[in-house]
Design a protein around this motif. Sequence first.
Motif, mmCIF file in Angstrom:
data_model
loop_
_atom_site.group_PDB
_atom_site.id
_atom_site.type_symbol
_atom_site.label_atom_id
_atom_site.label_comp_id
_atom_site.label_asym_id
_atom_site.label_seq_id
_atom_site.Cartn_x
_atom_site.Cartn_y
_atom_site.Cartn_z
ATOM 1 N N ARG A 138 17.439 -45.270 -0.907
ATOM 2 C CA ARG A 138 18.099 -45.788 0.286
ATOM 3 C C ARG A 138 18.345 -47.283 0.129
ATOM 4 N NH1 ARG A 138 19.960 -41.647 3.151
ATOM 5 N NH2 ARG A 138 20.669 -43.390 4.430
ATOM 6 N N ALA A 139 19.325 -47.758 0.866
ATOM 7 C CA ALA A 139 19.566 -49.198 0.908
ATOM 8 C C ALA A 139 18.497 -49.859 1.779
ATOM 9 C CB ALA A 139 20.956 -49.478 1.469
ATOM 10 N N GLU A 154 23.205 -40.821 9.223
ATOM 11 C CA GLU A 154 22.976 -41.545 7.979
ATOM 12 C C GLU A 154 22.896 -43.049 8.201
ATOM 13 O OE1 GLU A 154 22.603 -40.852 4.492
ATOM 14 O OE2 GLU A 154 21.860 -39.035 5.436
ATOM 15 N N SER A 155 23.665 -43.550 9.143
ATOM 16 C CA SER A 155 23.700 -44.990 9.384
ATOM 17 C C SER A 155 22.374 -45.536 9.913
ATOM 18 C CB SER A 155 24.822 -45.323 10.384
ATOM 19 O OG SER A 155 24.647 -44.612 11.604
ATOM 20 N N ASP A 156 21.487 -44.650 10.409
ATOM 21 C CA ASP A 156 20.206 -45.084 10.968
ATOM 22 C C ASP A 156 19.013 -44.825 10.051
ATOM 23 O OD1 ASP A 156 21.396 -45.981 13.275
ATOM 24 O OD2 ASP A 156 20.947 -44.188 14.442
ATOM 25 N N TYR A 180 13.291 -45.909 7.723
ATOM 26 C CA TYR A 180 12.284 -46.141 6.681
ATOM 27 C C TYR A 180 11.783 -47.582 6.699
ATOM 28 C CZ TYR A 180 13.134 -41.568 4.563
ATOM 29 O OH TYR A 180 13.219 -40.223 4.337
ATOM 30 N N ALA A 181 12.664 -48.513 7.069
ATOM 31 C CA ALA A 181 12.250 -49.919 7.136
ATOM 32 C C ALA A 181 11.335 -50.188 8.325
ATOM 33 C CB ALA A 181 13.481 -50.822 7.225
ATOM 34 N N SER A 182 11.234 -49.216 9.244
ATOM 35 C CA SER A 182 10.460 -49.401 10.467
ATOM 36 C C SER A 182 9.054 -48.831 10.401
ATOM 37 C CB SER A 182 11.195 -48.766 11.659
ATOM 38 O OG SER A 182 12.474 -49.356 11.856
ATOM 39 N N ALA A 206 10.968 -42.004 0.963
ATOM 40 C CA ALA A 206 10.084 -42.965 1.629
ATOM 41 C C ALA A 206 9.388 -43.844 0.605
ATOM 42 C CB ALA A 206 9.057 -42.223 2.484
ATOM 43 N N MET A 207 8.864 -43.237 -0.456
ATOM 44 C CA MET A 207 8.175 -44.011 -1.488
ATOM 45 C C MET A 207 9.112 -45.018 -2.151
ATOM 46 S SD MET A 207 5.856 -41.107 -3.369
ATOM 47 C CE MET A 207 4.619 -40.159 -2.486
ATOM 48 N N MET A 208 10.341 -44.602 -2.426
ATOM 49 C CA MET A 208 11.307 -45.519 -3.025
ATOM 50 C C MET A 208 11.581 -46.711 -2.116
ATOM 51 S SD MET A 208 14.104 -42.974 -4.775
ATOM 52 C CE MET A 208 13.764 -42.079 -6.297
#
Length: 381
Positions: free
Chosen positions: A190-191, A270-272, A277-279, A301-303
């Motif tokens: 993910r970005a 997808e936009s969220d 994951y950043a949260s 998640a690990m990535m």
Amino acid sequence: MDDDQRNDLVIVLTYYAPYVSGLTNVARDLAEGLAARGWRVCVVASKHDPQLPTHEVVNGVRVVRAPVLARVGKGTVGLNLTRLALREMRRSAVVNLHLPLVEAGLLARLSPAPVVSTYHCDVSLPTGDGPLLVRAINGLQHGAIDLSSRVALRRSAASVVSSEDYARHSRMWPSIDGTMVAVPPPCPPRAAGRPTFRRGPGFHVGFLGRIVEEKGVEHLVDAFLALDDPDARLLIGGDFEGVAGGSVIETVRRHIGDDPRITMLGFLPESDVDDFYASIDAFALPSVNAFEAFGIVQVVAMMAGVPAVVSDLPGVRTVVENTGFGAVVAPRDVAGLTAALARLRDDPPDATTGSASAAALYSVDSVLDAYEAVFTKAAGR
């Protein structure tokens, strides 16, 4: 469509994008990844949403959808899928069937091209509770799908599984043994996202997936409720409306009660997802049965630098075992799940090391390389 159009590869499965599931995502990433490498790829699937077009090209992949006559449990009924699949198989160099697929046995028997079967997981349908008719239908469907899978696997040039661990514990192992090729699902990174879902500085736990029985979300809720931490938060994301086989959202809501620390996010576009994951500080995958065979979401998640707590199930546990980035807990072990979350909160593993390990083991390019080799060998190129 040109009747002379040839395919290097035709992929056949029940549900394709925009439907969201682990199986669907594997097929989509494989199809689009090989198309980007120059393969002529066609996907044949059911038209699970009547509003979808019957024919279209999506990211270089030609998609053919068969109208559905009826739905039975998690599957669909319609002879059109078999007919359309056979038409595309006749003009293809190699066929990739994604199992479980009730039509797989017949398609493998009639296929004029070499078949590679990707076996995702054993079917799990409820047969112990509910109305007698529903239990009877589920039992018949269960048996039919297993028989179809055995026939297809025995007629396949190769049987691709997500891990040897899962394959050896599968009901299909006698049919897989001898042609097994272990290739993990492609796991696109993910970005970087923004922590827009965080609610305070406390420890945030996240779940992302369909709200269905096999995911065990209610056990995660119970484990979180037992976490003695008023600042902690649990974010539950995932579809509970357009879910094959039905959702267990009401069960999950009963377990949540009125605890304000838990938020149901519903389906996340997808936009969220990057922001989700950043949260979070830990990801949980509390699956309860063998329908979960790998768990792509835990790798994603690990990535993103987030450790995972996962159930001790064949295949699922291998990711944490291989990366060391998280914890493994017995299915339905609420106390064990609470303890694992507390450990990750109080002594979090190194995010940089964990992320790098997951990326090295489960990159999309390495998975595409492996599939390309299997397909090329099967096609006799």
